[in-house]
Design an enzyme around this catalytic site. Structure first.
Site, PDB file in Angstrom:
ATOM      1  N   SER A 169       6.343  21.980  -7.442  1.00 35.99           N
ATOM      2  CA  SER A 169       6.287  21.020  -8.923  1.00 35.99           C
ATOM      3  C   SER A 169       6.031  21.166 -10.653  1.00 35.99           C
ATOM      4  O   SER A 169       5.891  21.941 -11.071  1.00 35.99           O
ATOM      5  CB  SER A 169       4.709  19.490  -8.450  1.00 35.99           C
ATOM      6  OG  SER A 169       4.749  19.358  -6.968  1.00 35.99           O
TER       7      SER A 169
HETATM    8  N1  SAH Z   1       2.458  22.453  -3.339  1.00 35.52           N
HETATM    9  C1  SAH Z   1       3.914  22.980  -3.684  1.00 35.52           C
HETATM   10  C2  SAH Z   1       4.445  21.627  -3.578  1.00 35.52           C
HETATM   11  C3  SAH Z   1       5.748  21.235  -2.759  1.00 35.52           C
HETATM   12  S1  SAH Z   1       6.559  20.140  -2.447  1.00 35.52           S
HETATM   13  C4  SAH Z   1       4.840  24.016  -5.247  1.00 35.52           C
HETATM   14  O1  SAH Z   1       2.870  24.201  -5.745  1.00 35.52           O
HETATM   15  O2  SAH Z   1       5.125  24.665  -4.648  1.00 35.52           O
HETATM   16  C5  SAH Z   1       6.089  19.313  -1.100  1.00 35.52           C
HETATM   17  C6  SAH Z   1       5.938  20.773   0.127  1.00 35.52           C
HETATM   18  O3  SAH Z   1       5.098  19.715   1.182  1.00 35.52           O
HETATM   19  C7  SAH Z   1       6.898  20.761   0.777  1.00 35.52           C
HETATM   20  O4  SAH Z   1       7.295  21.953   0.785  1.00 35.52           O
HETATM   21  C8  SAH Z   1       7.720  20.103   1.867  1.00 35.52           C
HETATM   22  O5  SAH Z   1       7.708  21.053   3.301  1.00 35.52           O
HETATM   23  C9  SAH Z   1       5.723  19.878   2.426  1.00 35.52           C
HETATM   24  N2  SAH Z   1       5.935  18.382   3.699  1.00 35.52           N
HETATM   25  C10 SAH Z   1       6.595  17.431   3.644  1.00 35.52           C
HETATM   26  N3  SAH Z   1       6.283  17.410   4.159  1.00 35.52           N
HETATM   27  C11 SAH Z   1       5.028  18.105   5.581  1.00 35.52           C
HETATM   28  C12 SAH Z   1       4.022  17.598   6.342  1.00 35.52           C
HETATM   29  N4  SAH Z   1       4.199  16.403   6.699  1.00 35.52           N
HETATM   30  N5  SAH Z   1       3.403  18.391   6.703  1.00 35.52           N
HETATM   31  C13 SAH Z   1       3.143  19.438   5.172  1.00 35.52           C
HETATM   32  N6  SAH Z   1       3.971  19.549   4.272  1.00 35.52           N
HETATM   33  C14 SAH Z   1       4.882  19.091   4.567  1.00 35.52           C
END
Ligand code: SAH
Length: 225
Positions: A72
Site C-alpha cells: 500500500s
Molecule cells: N498490507 C499489505 C497490503 C497488501 S495488498 C502490505 O503492506 O504489503 C492486500 C493483500 O490482501 C494481498 O496480499 C492479498 O493477497 C490479500 N488478500 C486478498 N484477499 C484476501 C483474503 N480473503 N484473505 C486474506 N488476504 C487476502
C-alpha cells in the site's frame, strides 16, 4: 523527522505529512499521531519491496509485490494505522499481510499482531522478513480473511488492507467492545470508502467514512477448503 533509513525515507515522511495536511478535512486532523509517524520512520520499507523496485521503495505510492498484489501507499498505511489508534498493550489483527510492511508497522506499535494472508507464497516471504527484522510479536498464517482468526480473538483492533463489498461479519464479531476496525469498503475498480468502525461497550457499531480510496479486492474463493 529522524530515520535511520536515509534521505529517501525522510522524504517519504515529509510526503506523508503533506498528504495528511491536504486531506485534513476528511481525516479530521492535520497531523497524525507521533507514535505512528515514529513507527513509519522505524520500519525500512525497502526491505518489503521486490528487488527490481528498491529505487522506488520510499516513494509515496503503492508498488507491485507479485501475485497481482501491491504494497500500500505509505500515506495510506500511516493513515490506517492512526485510525486504528494502536496501543502498546494491544492485540491486533490484520487481514492481507501482503509484503508484511503494514504488519511490521503494527508490530512496532502493539503487543501482538496476527495477520491472515490468502496467498501462501506471500505469507512465507512476509514471515521471513519480519523474523529477520526481529518482529517476534508478529504472526502470519495463510487463510481467508473473511473468517478472521478466531483462535486469538477478541482483538483490540482489526485492520483490513483489501477492499470488501461489505464489512465481514466475522471481523465485527472478533472485535472487543471498545475496539476499532479500519477497512476499505466497496467494489473492485470503483470508488471505495475507507471506513472506521467502533464497537461500543454495549456492542453497538458506530461507523464513519473517512476517505475515498483504491484497494485490491478482498477475494473470497473457497480454494483453501
Ligand atoms: N498490507 C499489505 C497490503 C497488501 S495488498 C502490505 O503492506 O504489503 C492486500 C493483500 O490482501 C494481498 O496480499 C492479498 O493477497 C490479500 N488478500 C486478498 N484477499 C484476501 C483474503 N480473503 N484473505 C486474506 N488476504 C487476502
Amino acid at each position: 523527522m529522524e530515520t535511520k533509513h536515509g534521505s529517501g525515507a525522510e522524504q517519504m515522511l515529509a510526503d506523508i505529512r503533506e498528504e495528511v495536511h491536504y486531506a485534513r478535512q476528511w481525516i479530521g486532523k492535520d497531523v497524525l499521531d507521533r507514535r505512528v509517524m515514529n513507527a513509519i520512520a522505524e520500519v525500512p520499507r525497502d526491505v518489503f519491496v521486490p528487488d527490481g523496485l528498491k529505487a522506488a521503495a520510499f516513494d509515496n505510492t503503492p508498488l507491485p509485490i507479485g501475485y497481482g498484489q501491491t504494497i500500500s501507499q505509505p500515506f495510506i498505511v500511516a493513515l490506517m494505522t492512526d485510525l486504528l489508534a494502536p496501543l502498546s498493550n494491544h492485540k491486533v489483527l490484520e487481514i492481507g499481510a501482503g509484503s508484511g510492511y503494514q504488519t511490521a508497522v503494527l508490530a512496532s506499535l502493539c503487543g501482538m499482531v496476527y495477520s491472515v494472508e490468502f496467498v501462501s507464497e506471500l505469507t512465507e516471504i512476509a514471515g521471513e522478513r519480519l523474523e529477520k527484522l526481529g518482529y517476534g510479536n508478529a504472526h502470519i498464517k495463510t487463510g481467508n480473511g473473511y473468517e478472521g482468526w478466531s483462535e486469538h480473538a477478541p482483538y483490540d483492533g482489526i485492520l483490513v488492507t483489501a477492499a470488501a463489498p461489505e464489512v465481514p461479519r466475522a471481523l465485527i464479531e472478533q472485535l472487543i467492545p471498545g475496539g476499532r476496525l479500519v477497512i476499505p469498503v466497496g467494489q473492485p475498480h470503483s470508488r471505495q470508502e475507507l471506513m472506521l468502525l467502533e464497537k461500543g461497550h454495549d456492542g453497538e457499531i458506530h461507523s464513519r467514512n473517512v476517505l475515498g480510496v483504491a484497494f485490491v479486492p478482498l477475494v473470497n474463493k473457497p480454494i483453501l477448503k
